[in-house]
Design a protein around this motif. Structure first.
Motif, PDB file in Angstrom:
ATOM      1  N   LEU A   1      43.879  40.160  33.340  1.00 39.16           N
ATOM      2  CA  LEU A   1      43.131  39.016  33.846  1.00 39.16           C
ATOM      3  C   LEU A   1      41.801  39.493  34.419  1.00 39.16           C
ATOM      4  O   LEU A   1      41.765  40.502  35.125  1.00 39.16           O
ATOM      5  CB  LEU A   1      43.958  38.344  34.959  1.00 39.16           C
ATOM      6  CG  LEU A   1      43.420  37.112  35.653  1.00 39.16           C
ATOM      7  CD1 LEU A   1      43.329  35.936  34.677  1.00 39.16           C
ATOM      8  CD2 LEU A   1      44.336  36.733  36.810  1.00 39.16           C
ATOM      9  N   ARG A   2      40.732  38.766  34.098  1.00 37.43           N
ATOM     10  CA  ARG A   2      39.445  39.113  34.689  1.00 37.43           C
ATOM     11  C   ARG A   2      39.478  38.720  36.166  1.00 37.43           C
ATOM     12  O   ARG A   2      40.004  37.662  36.530  1.00 37.43           O
ATOM     13  CB  ARG A   2      38.309  38.370  34.007  1.00 37.43           C
ATOM     14  CG  ARG A   2      38.042  38.816  32.597  1.00 37.43           C
ATOM     15  CD  ARG A   2      36.882  38.122  31.949  1.00 37.43           C
ATOM     16  NE  ARG A   2      36.559  36.820  32.508  1.00 37.43           N
ATOM     17  CZ  ARG A   2      35.325  36.311  32.563  1.00 37.43           C
ATOM     18  NH1 ARG A   2      34.316  36.963  32.068  1.00 37.43           N
ATOM     19  NH2 ARG A   2      35.116  35.116  33.074  1.00 37.43           N
ATOM     20  N   PHE A   3      38.930  39.572  37.025  1.00 35.32           N
ATOM     21  CA  PHE A   3      38.977  39.318  38.459  1.00 35.32           C
ATOM     22  C   PHE A   3      38.262  38.021  38.817  1.00 35.32           C
ATOM     23  O   PHE A   3      38.733  37.254  39.652  1.00 35.32           O
ATOM     24  CB  PHE A   3      38.383  40.493  39.247  1.00 35.32           C
ATOM     25  CG  PHE A   3      38.599  40.358  40.720  1.00 35.32           C
ATOM     26  CD1 PHE A   3      39.857  40.510  41.265  1.00 35.32           C
ATOM     27  CD2 PHE A   3      37.539  40.056  41.564  1.00 35.32           C
ATOM     28  CE1 PHE A   3      40.068  40.374  42.633  1.00 35.32           C
ATOM     29  CE2 PHE A   3      37.741  39.916  42.926  1.00 35.32           C
ATOM     30  CZ  PHE A   3      39.000  40.079  43.461  1.00 35.32           C
ATOM     31  N   VAL A   4      37.144  37.738  38.174  1.00 36.55           N
ATOM     32  CA  VAL A   4      36.401  36.518  38.464  1.00 36.55           C
ATOM     33  C   VAL A   4      37.246  35.282  38.145  1.00 36.55           C
ATOM     34  O   VAL A   4      37.208  34.287  38.866  1.00 36.55           O
ATOM     35  CB  VAL A   4      35.036  36.497  37.737  1.00 36.55           C
ATOM     36  CG1 VAL A   4      35.200  36.367  36.239  1.00 36.55           C
ATOM     37  CG2 VAL A   4      34.149  35.406  38.275  1.00 36.55           C
ATOM     38  N   ASP A   5      38.050  35.341  37.082  1.00 37.06           N
ATOM     39  CA  ASP A   5      38.948  34.233  36.751  1.00 37.06           C
ATOM     40  C   ASP A   5      40.044  34.092  37.807  1.00 37.06           C
ATOM     41  O   ASP A   5      40.422  32.982  38.180  1.00 37.06           O
ATOM     42  CB  ASP A   5      39.570  34.420  35.372  1.00 37.06           C
ATOM     43  CG  ASP A   5      38.541  34.325  34.253  1.00 37.06           C
ATOM     44  OD1 ASP A   5      37.493  33.666  34.454  1.00 37.06           O
ATOM     45  OD2 ASP A   5      38.790  34.921  33.183  1.00 37.06           O
ATOM     46  N   PHE A   6      40.552  35.223  38.279  1.00 42.24           N
ATOM     47  CA  PHE A   6      41.568  35.209  39.329  1.00 42.24           C
ATOM     48  C   PHE A   6      41.022  34.555  40.599  1.00 42.24           C
ATOM     49  O   PHE A   6      41.676  33.701  41.200  1.00 42.24           O
ATOM     50  CB  PHE A   6      42.030  36.642  39.624  1.00 42.24           C
ATOM     51  CG  PHE A   6      42.928  36.753  40.815  1.00 42.24           C
ATOM     52  CD1 PHE A   6      44.241  36.328  40.746  1.00 42.24           C
ATOM     53  CD2 PHE A   6      42.457  37.286  42.005  1.00 42.24           C
ATOM     54  CE1 PHE A   6      45.076  36.429  41.850  1.00 42.24           C
ATOM     55  CE2 PHE A   6      43.281  37.393  43.105  1.00 42.24           C
ATOM     56  CZ  PHE A   6      44.599  36.967  43.028  1.00 42.24           C
ATOM     57  N   VAL A   7      39.823  34.927  41.003  1.00 40.91           N
ATOM     58  CA  VAL A   7      39.214  34.359  42.211  1.00 40.91           C
ATOM     59  C   VAL A   7      39.016  32.855  42.049  1.00 40.91           C
ATOM     60  O   VAL A   7      39.304  32.081  42.964  1.00 40.91           O
ATOM     61  CB  VAL A   7      37.880  35.076  42.546  1.00 40.91           C
ATOM     62  CG1 VAL A   7      37.129  34.360  43.647  1.00 40.91           C
ATOM     63  CG2 VAL A   7      38.156  36.517  42.926  1.00 40.91           C
ATOM     64  N   ASP A   8      38.559  32.429  40.899  1.00 45.35           N
ATOM     65  CA  ASP A   8      38.395  30.996  40.638  1.00 45.35           C
ATOM     66  C   ASP A   8      39.730  30.263  40.731  1.00 45.35           C
ATOM     67  O   ASP A   8      39.813  29.173  41.314  1.00 45.35           O
ATOM     68  CB  ASP A   8      37.772  30.752  39.262  1.00 45.35           C
ATOM     69  CG  ASP A   8      36.299  31.101  39.207  1.00 45.35           C
ATOM     70  OD1 ASP A   8      35.665  31.202  40.285  1.00 45.35           O
ATOM     71  OD2 ASP A   8      35.781  31.268  38.090  1.00 45.35           O
ATOM     72  N   ASP A   9      40.781  30.844  40.156  1.00 48.06           N
ATOM     73  CA  ASP A   9      42.107  30.222  40.204  1.00 48.06           C
ATOM     74  C   ASP A   9      42.621  30.117  41.631  1.00 48.06           C
ATOM     75  O   ASP A   9      43.171  29.089  42.038  1.00 48.06           O
ATOM     76  CB  ASP A   9      43.109  31.012  39.357  1.00 48.06           C
ATOM     77  CG  ASP A   9      42.838  30.907  37.865  1.00 48.06           C
ATOM     78  OD1 ASP A   9      42.054  30.021  37.449  1.00 48.06           O
ATOM     79  OD2 ASP A   9      43.422  31.718  37.116  1.00 48.06           O
ATOM     80  N   VAL A  10      42.448  31.180  42.406  1.00 51.11           N
ATOM     81  CA  VAL A  10      42.897  31.171  43.799  1.00 51.11           C
ATOM     82  C   VAL A  10      42.123  30.124  44.596  1.00 51.11           C
ATOM     83  O   VAL A  10      42.705  29.390  45.401  1.00 51.11           O
ATOM     84  CB  VAL A  10      42.771  32.569  44.439  1.00 51.11           C
ATOM     85  CG1 VAL A  10      42.976  32.512  45.943  1.00 51.11           C
ATOM     86  CG2 VAL A  10      43.759  33.531  43.794  1.00 51.11           C
ATOM     87  N   GLU A  11      40.833  30.019  44.361  1.00 49.70           N
ATOM     88  CA  GLU A  11      40.028  29.011  45.055  1.00 49.70           C
ATOM     89  C   GLU A  11      40.562  27.614  44.768  1.00 49.70           C
ATOM     90  O   GLU A  11      40.730  26.801  45.681  1.00 49.70           O
ATOM     91  CB  GLU A  11      38.566  29.115  44.629  1.00 49.70           C
ATOM     92  CG  GLU A  11      37.687  28.080  45.303  1.00 49.70           C
ATOM     93  CD  GLU A  11      36.247  28.144  44.845  1.00 49.70           C
ATOM     94  OE1 GLU A  11      35.424  27.485  45.486  1.00 49.70           O
ATOM     95  OE2 GLU A  11      35.940  28.837  43.857  1.00 49.70           O
ATOM     96  N   GLU A  12      40.862  27.332  43.517  1.00 53.78           N
ATOM     97  CA  GLU A  12      41.390  26.016  43.152  1.00 53.78           C
ATOM     98  C   GLU A  12      42.749  25.757  43.797  1.00 53.78           C
ATOM     99  O   GLU A  12      43.022  24.651  44.276  1.00 53.78           O
ATOM    100  CB  GLU A  12      41.503  25.894  41.634  1.00 53.78           C
ATOM    101  CG  GLU A  12      40.161  25.771  40.942  1.00 53.78           C
ATOM    102  CD  GLU A  12      40.288  25.724  39.430  1.00 53.78           C
ATOM    103  OE1 GLU A  12      41.386  25.390  38.920  1.00 53.78           O
ATOM    104  OE2 GLU A  12      39.294  26.028  38.763  1.00 53.78           O
TER     105      GLU A  12
END
Length: 72
Positions: free
Chosen positions: A32-43
């Protein structure tokens, strides 16, 4: 999350974060790309805040609190 009274939400959120970290606790960059992970966690955090408090101002305040206290 427990200090904020949101601990009961963890059981629902944990499966959605499954696979982001290897068994040794290191982020799984190959999965998983870290930026995608951060976006998912934010949501996910915004959804939890909305369910708990039900208004946009509270959601924005919660997001700001999380970023300030857990961004390192």
């Amino acid at each position: 999350m427990g200090k904020l009274g949101l601990g009961r939400q963890f059981g629902r959120l944990a499966p959605q974060l499954d696979g982001a970290f290897r068994a040794d606790g290191v982020f799984a960059h190959d999965r998983l790309r870290f930026v995608d992970f951060v976006d998912d966690v934010e949501e996910l955090l915004e959804e939890v805040a909305w369910q708990e408090w039900g208004n946009k101002k509270a959601v924005d305040g919660f997001e700001e609190y999380m970023l300030q206290h857990y961004s390192g």
